[in-house]
Enzyme design. Structure first.
Site, PDB file in Angstrom:
ATOM      1  N   ASP A   1      77.387   2.644  46.701  1.00  0.00           N
ATOM      2  CA  ASP A   1      77.497   1.440  48.054  1.00  0.00           C
ATOM      3  C   ASP A   1      77.400   2.493  49.079  1.00  0.00           C
ATOM      4  OD1 ASP A   1      79.932   1.742  48.013  1.00  0.00           O
ATOM      5  OD2 ASP A   1      80.356  -0.408  47.787  1.00  0.00           O
TER       6      ASP A   1
ATOM      7  N   CYS B   1      81.762   3.966  44.683  1.00  0.00           N
ATOM      8  CA  CYS B   1      81.942   2.908  45.617  1.00  0.00           C
ATOM      9  C   CYS B   1      83.552   3.156  46.210  1.00  0.00           C
ATOM     10  CB  CYS B   1      82.011   1.625  45.017  1.00  0.00           C
ATOM     11  SG  CYS B   1      83.043   1.171  43.952  1.00  0.00           S
TER      12      CYS B   1
ATOM     13  N   THR C   1      86.655   2.212  45.668  1.00  0.00           N
ATOM     14  CA  THR C   1      87.784   2.354  44.848  1.00  0.00           C
ATOM     15  C   THR C   1      87.053   2.808  43.360  1.00  0.00           C
ATOM     16  OG1 THR C   1      87.231  -0.024  43.859  1.00  0.00           O
ATOM     17  CG2 THR C   1      88.832   0.532  45.555  1.00  0.00           C
TER      18      THR C   1
ATOM     19  N   HIS D   1      87.411  11.580  24.187  1.00  0.00           N
ATOM     20  CA  HIS D   1      87.902  10.599  23.170  1.00  0.00           C
ATOM     21  C   HIS D   1      86.918   9.253  23.438  1.00  0.00           C
ATOM     22  CE1 HIS D   1      92.111  12.125  22.649  1.00  0.00           C
ATOM     23  NE2 HIS D   1      91.317  12.740  22.285  1.00  0.00           N
TER      24      HIS D   1
ATOM     25  N   HIS E   1      87.553   9.434  16.709  1.00  0.00           N
ATOM     26  CA  HIS E   1      87.316   8.680  18.016  1.00  0.00           C
ATOM     27  C   HIS E   1      86.026   7.951  17.648  1.00  0.00           C
ATOM     28  CE1 HIS E   1      90.515  10.766  19.654  1.00  0.00           C
ATOM     29  NE2 HIS E   1      90.096  11.761  19.406  1.00  0.00           N
TER      30      HIS E   1
HETATM   31  C1  RB5 Z   1      83.285  -2.034  49.868  1.00  0.00           C
HETATM   32  O1  RB5 Z   1      83.688  -2.626  50.988  1.00  0.00           O
HETATM   33  C2  RB5 Z   1      84.194  -2.237  48.565  1.00  0.00           C
HETATM   34  O2  RB5 Z   1      84.487  -3.454  48.284  1.00  0.00           O
HETATM   35  C3  RB5 Z   1      83.377  -1.427  47.604  1.00  0.00           C
HETATM   36  O3  RB5 Z   1      83.033  -0.250  47.950  1.00  0.00           O
HETATM   37  C4  RB5 Z   1      84.198  -1.241  46.128  1.00  0.00           C
HETATM   38  O4  RB5 Z   1      85.321  -0.678  46.323  1.00  0.00           O
HETATM   39  C5  RB5 Z   1      84.475  -2.087  45.155  1.00  0.00           C
HETATM   40  O5  RB5 Z   1      84.882  -2.194  44.285  1.00  0.00           O
END
Ligand code: RB5
Length: 144
Positions: free
Chosen positions: A7, A63, A65, A96, A131
């Protein structure tokens, strides 16, 4: 073949990953996006569909996180996505869990660490054996 996607929060890291794949002559399909803002489920779905239809063996989803992408990817049949922010998890999720999608957070890891994680993920083979039975148990949950 590897399908990659991000994203807006991780577009820059996606370009770093693409440059790494180019440098190592690893073929990939870039599912985008450079749009900002963008919705991670749209890209996550596009990358996983490439795996489902056999165009790609693995996916890299990025993304902010890595978590939104992993939630999305793990909703899709046949996908085993792991969020990694260090190399130990990247190694063992291949050994695994036979993970087929690597998720990373561009707001969590720097590009240097991300490439090390990627390298370990791509160069570690599934161990099989005991596994496989556990993976079968996990995949069976797709029918629940
Ligand atoms: C975007 O701001 C953020 O929410 C997205 O990149 C991601 O981290 C969501 O899990």
């Amino acid at each position: 073949m590897i399908a990659i996607g991000s994203d807006h929060a991780a577009a820059e890291l996606r370009h770093v990953v693409a440059a790494y794949l180019d440098e190592h002559q690893i073929p990939y399909i870039d599912c985008g996006t450079d749009n900002s803002p963008s919705d991670y489920p749209v890209i996550g779905k596009a990358v996983c569909e490439k795996i489902q239809n056999g165009e790609a063996e693995m996916g890299i989803l990025l993304c902010g996180t890595g978590i939104g992408m992993s939630l999305t990817a793990n909703k899709m049949r046949g996908i085993r996505a792991a969020v990694c922010s260090e190399t130990y998890s990247a190694k063992y999720t291949r050994l695994h869990n036979n993970a087929n999608v690597l998720c990373m957070g561009a707001r969590v890891v720097g590009s240097g660490l991300a490439l090390e994680i990627l390298e370990v993920f791509l160069n570690t083979e599934f161990e099989g054996g005991r596994h496989q039975r556990r993976i079968d148990m996990v995949m069976e949950l797709e029918n629940k």
